[in-house]
Structures are given as C-alpha cells and as structure tokens.
Design a protein around this motif. Structure first.
Motif, PDB file in Angstrom:
ATOM      1  N   UNK A  30       0.856  -1.170   0.000  1.00  0.00           N
ATOM      2  CA  UNK A  30       0.000   0.000   0.000  1.00  0.00           C
ATOM      3  C   UNK A  30       0.894   1.222   0.000  1.00  0.00           C
ATOM      4  N   UNK A  31       0.636   2.104  -0.893  1.00  0.00           N
ATOM      5  CA  UNK A  31       1.388   3.350  -0.943  1.00  0.00           C
ATOM      6  C   UNK A  31       0.631   4.362  -0.098  1.00  0.00           C
ATOM      7  N   UNK A  32       1.329   5.010   0.820  1.00  0.00           N
ATOM      8  CA  UNK A  32       0.676   5.967   1.697  1.00  0.00           C
ATOM      9  C   UNK A  32       1.579   7.165   1.913  1.00  0.00           C
ATOM     10  N   UNK A  33       1.016   8.221   2.414  1.00  0.00           N
ATOM     11  CA  UNK A  33       1.762   9.439   2.697  1.00  0.00           C
ATOM     12  C   UNK A  33       1.686   9.710   4.189  1.00  0.00           C
ATOM     13  N   UNK A  34       2.809  10.029   4.787  1.00  0.00           N
ATOM     14  CA  UNK A  34       2.826  10.413   6.197  1.00  0.00           C
ATOM     15  C   UNK A  34       3.497  11.769   6.320  1.00  0.00           C
ATOM     16  N   UNK A  35       3.105  12.502   7.321  1.00  0.00           N
ATOM     17  CA  UNK A  35       3.725  13.791   7.590  1.00  0.00           C
ATOM     18  C   UNK A  35       4.586  13.652   8.825  1.00  0.00           C
ATOM     19  N   UNK A  36       5.855  14.020   8.696  1.00  0.00           N
ATOM     20  CA  UNK A  36       6.765  13.996   9.837  1.00  0.00           C
ATOM     21  C   UNK A  36       7.430  15.366   9.921  1.00  0.00           C
ATOM     22  N   UNK A  37       7.832  15.773  11.115  1.00  0.00           N
ATOM     23  CA  UNK A  37       8.478  17.074  11.270  1.00  0.00           C
ATOM     24  C   UNK A  37       9.757  17.161  10.432  1.00  0.00           C
ATOM     25  N   UNK A  38      10.055  18.369   9.938  1.00  0.00           N
ATOM     26  CA  UNK A  38      11.231  18.582   9.090  1.00  0.00           C
ATOM     27  C   UNK A  38      12.518  18.113   9.752  1.00  0.00           C
ATOM     28  N   UNK A  39      12.677  18.432  11.040  1.00  0.00           N
ATOM     29  CA  UNK A  39      13.910  18.057  11.739  1.00  0.00           C
ATOM     30  C   UNK A  39      14.072  16.540  11.786  1.00  0.00           C
ATOM     31  N   UNK A  40      12.964  15.836  12.028  1.00  0.00           N
ATOM     32  CA  UNK A  40      13.030  14.376  12.064  1.00  0.00           C
ATOM     33  C   UNK A  40      13.332  13.820  10.680  1.00  0.00           C
ATOM     34  N   UNK A  41      12.713  14.383   9.657  1.00  0.00           N
ATOM     35  CA  UNK A  41      12.961  13.930   8.292  1.00  0.00           C
ATOM     36  C   UNK A  41      14.436  14.086   7.934  1.00  0.00           C
TER      37      UNK A  41
END
Length: 105
Positions: A30-41
């Motif tokens: 399954x292709x999905x999108x998650x949002x993570x904080x910029x610093x963590x990314x």
C-alpha cells in the motif's frame, strides 16, 4: 524477485523472494503518505544514508519492531507503576489515604 506461475488460483502468480521463499499471492503493498516534522525527516535521511538504506526500509523496520513487541496488559503496567510509587518516600503507606477517606473526598 522471480515470478513463478504455479499458484492454484486462476489469474494469480506465486511470487518468491530471491532466496526462493514464497510470498502470498494476496500480499500487496500500500502506498501511503505520512507527515513527519522537518527536523526528524532530516535526521532520518542522514541515518538512512549512513546505514546505506532507504527511508522506506527504516520505516518498515520501525513498524516491524512495533508490531513484534509483546503487548503489555494494563494490569501489569499498573502493577509496575504502583510498585515504583511505593519506593518513593512521598507515596509511602503512612502518607496514603484510607479507602473511606478517599471515598469521602
């Protein structure tokens, strides 16, 4: 992965990993999108580069770790919390309310 057409279901192909272990024909990604904080990314991208892997693989490893953890029952967690509280002087038995005093509040 090598595809082998030996599945009993019509229209499906049995898929095997390189080591020849079978994968269920019903297993899909399954292709999905998650949002993570910029610093963590930024940190995880650096980690992925250092480990010569991908962000996707790190996320899958993390999810596998969480899914494979043995679930802790609420009762066991509460016992540990209360045992730790018993070791603190401010929560000693002499400072606790009796049941009737607690119910009166």
């Amino acid at each position: 992965m090598e595809e082998i057409d030996d599945c009993s279901q019509p229209g499906f192909q049995a898929v095997r990993f390189v080591d020849n272990s079978p994968i269920s024909p019903y297993l899909r990604f399954v292709k999905t999108t998650i949002e993570i904080p910029d610093a963590m990314a930024q940190r995880v991208k650096i980690l992925a580069a250092e480990q010569r892997t991908t962000l996707r693989d790190l996320v899958l490893q993390g999810l596998e770790t969480i899914l494979n953890e043995k679930p802790v029952k609420a009762r066991d967690r509460a016992k540990k919390v209360f045992a730790a509280m018993d070791r603190l002087p401010e929560f000693s038995a002499k400072n606790r309310l009796s049941r009737s005093d607690a119910n009166a509040r």
